[in-house]
Design an enzyme around this catalytic site. Structure first.
Site, PDB file in Angstrom:
ATOM      1  N   TRP A  88       0.848  -1.192   0.000  1.00 44.16           N
ATOM      2  CA  TRP A  88       0.000   0.000   0.000  1.00 44.16           C
ATOM      3  C   TRP A  88       0.885   1.244   0.000  1.00 44.16           C
ATOM      4  O   TRP A  88       1.853   1.320   0.765  1.00 44.16           O
ATOM      5  CB  TRP A  88      -0.906   0.013   1.221  1.00 44.16           C
ATOM      6  CG  TRP A  88      -1.835   1.194   1.239  1.00 44.16           C
ATOM      7  CD1 TRP A  88      -1.595   2.434   1.756  1.00 44.16           C
ATOM      8  CD2 TRP A  88      -3.142   1.235   0.674  1.00 44.16           C
ATOM      9  NE1 TRP A  88      -2.670   3.249   1.571  1.00 44.16           N
ATOM     10  CE2 TRP A  88      -3.641   2.538   0.906  1.00 44.16           C
ATOM     11  CE3 TRP A  88      -3.942   0.305   0.009  1.00 44.16           C
ATOM     12  CZ2 TRP A  88      -4.911   2.931   0.491  1.00 44.16           C
ATOM     13  CZ3 TRP A  88      -5.207   0.688  -0.402  1.00 44.16           C
ATOM     14  CH2 TRP A  88      -5.677   1.989  -0.165  1.00 44.16           C
ATOM     15  N   LEU A  89       0.570   2.211  -0.840  1.00 42.15           N
ATOM     16  CA  LEU A  89       1.309   3.463  -0.891  1.00 42.15           C
ATOM     17  C   LEU A  89       0.359   4.611  -0.626  1.00 42.15           C
ATOM     18  O   LEU A  89      -0.641   4.781  -1.336  1.00 42.15           O
ATOM     19  CB  LEU A  89       1.982   3.643  -2.264  1.00 42.15           C
ATOM     20  CG  LEU A  89       3.130   2.693  -2.590  1.00 42.15           C
ATOM     21  CD1 LEU A  89       3.539   2.827  -4.045  1.00 42.15           C
ATOM     22  CD2 LEU A  89       4.330   2.973  -1.681  1.00 42.15           C
ATOM     23  N   ASP A 189       0.138   2.883 -21.101  1.00 40.35           N
ATOM     24  CA  ASP A 189      -1.194   3.452 -20.827  1.00 40.35           C
ATOM     25  C   ASP A 189      -1.008   4.681 -19.948  1.00 40.35           C
ATOM     26  O   ASP A 189      -1.560   4.786 -18.852  1.00 40.35           O
ATOM     27  CB  ASP A 189      -2.084   2.416 -20.134  1.00 40.35           C
ATOM     28  CG  ASP A 189      -3.551   2.842 -20.072  1.00 40.35           C
ATOM     29  OD1 ASP A 189      -3.930   3.785 -20.797  1.00 40.35           O
ATOM     30  OD2 ASP A 189      -4.311   2.244 -19.299  1.00 40.35           O
TER      31      ASP A 189
END
Length: 280
Positions: A88-89, A189
């Site tokens: 998780w950041l 992308d």
């Protein structure tokens, strides 16, 4: 999608306390998992198996060698569902100049040919990545032609579009610029939803769709939906100056992404495709 206790028990985690659904795009189910010691980000692709995330894992590994990305902690299959577990950041704000420099570092990673060592065919837009020594051939045959054929099958094509595309296709194949392109590692992308900053302001890239191609493809994507300012392009150019003729050819690469959106979301993207077919 709901994750059962039995499903969660098969993750390589202990001490799970909370699981909450979070935004993860329109392709995957996504969750924040809190254990007794830390937080994780989990993507799940229902009924698709581990193979769905193989390409994304490869992308994180390649990008993560030179810029900050989420770290892949585990991937696999649980009850037929593919999953990808990431650290998780916490998100923050940062410098667009630094973001431009980070993207330039990615593009400075080169390969002998264009493409990748595997295809990605399980997404909504198939990516045929077999290696090519000629960039024009790769871009036309393995990117544009694929989307044109898909648009034909879905009823989004017309004789006028076919005529304009045939003209543009020949122009791309005969363009001397295309013979000078060096294969760069691409994010694949690069829109504003796939970039950000960690809590300390470090540029962050997520959701990669990597292959080696003309770096102008990534830059073209940044110009379509906004989110990148002049500092971004200044930072990029200071580290990796634009090649002669690159800027003028951005519309030809914008066409690829707008064709993809035509196929995904329908005729609302038709006028933009028509404009680029006539002017690119």
């Amino acid at each position: 999608m709901q994750l059962s206790t039995q499903w969660l028990a098969q993750l390589p985690l202990t001490g799970i306390q909370h699981v909450n659904a979070v935004s993860g795009g329109d392709i995957n189910a996504a969750f924040a998992i809190q254990t007794t010691t830390q937080r994780y980000f989990l993507k799940v692709q229902p009924h698709r198996g581990a193979a769905f995330f193989t390409h994304e894992v490869d992308g994180f590994n390649r990008l993560g060698a030179v810029v900050t990305t989420p770290k892949v902690l585990a991937s696999g299959t649980i009850n037929g569902d593919g999953y990808l577990l990431l650290n998780w950041l916490d998100m923050g704000v940062g410098s667009q100049y630094d973001l431009g420099q980070a993207v330039a570092r990615v593009h400075q990673q080169h390969a002998p040919q264009f493409g990748l060592d595997h295809d990605f065919l399980v997404g909504k837009i198939p990516k045929y990545n077999h290696w090519q020594s000629n960039w024009a051939t790769f871009y036309v045959e393995q990117r544009l032609d694929v989307l044109v054929k898909l648009a034909q099958r879905q009823g989004y094509w017309s004789p006028d579009r076919e005529q304009a595309y045939h003209r543009l296709r020949q122009a791309i194949l005969s363009d001397s610029y295309m013979q000078m392109v060096q294969p760069s590692l691409l994010h694949g992308d690069l829109w504003s939803g796939n970039v950000g900053f960690t809590a300390d302001g470090t540029p962050l890239l997520i959701d990669p769709d990597v292959f080696y191609g003309d770096r102008a493809m990534d830059l073209a994507m940044t110009t379509i939906f906004g989110g990148f300012d002049s500092d971004f392009y200044r930072g990029y150019a200071d580290r990796y100056p634009l090649a002669p003729g690159m800027r003028e050819r951005l519309p030809r690469y914008q066409l690829y992404y707008l064709l993809a959106h035509l196929n995904l979301f329908g005729e609302s993207y038709g006028p933009a495709v028509d404009r680029l077919l006539k002017t690119a």
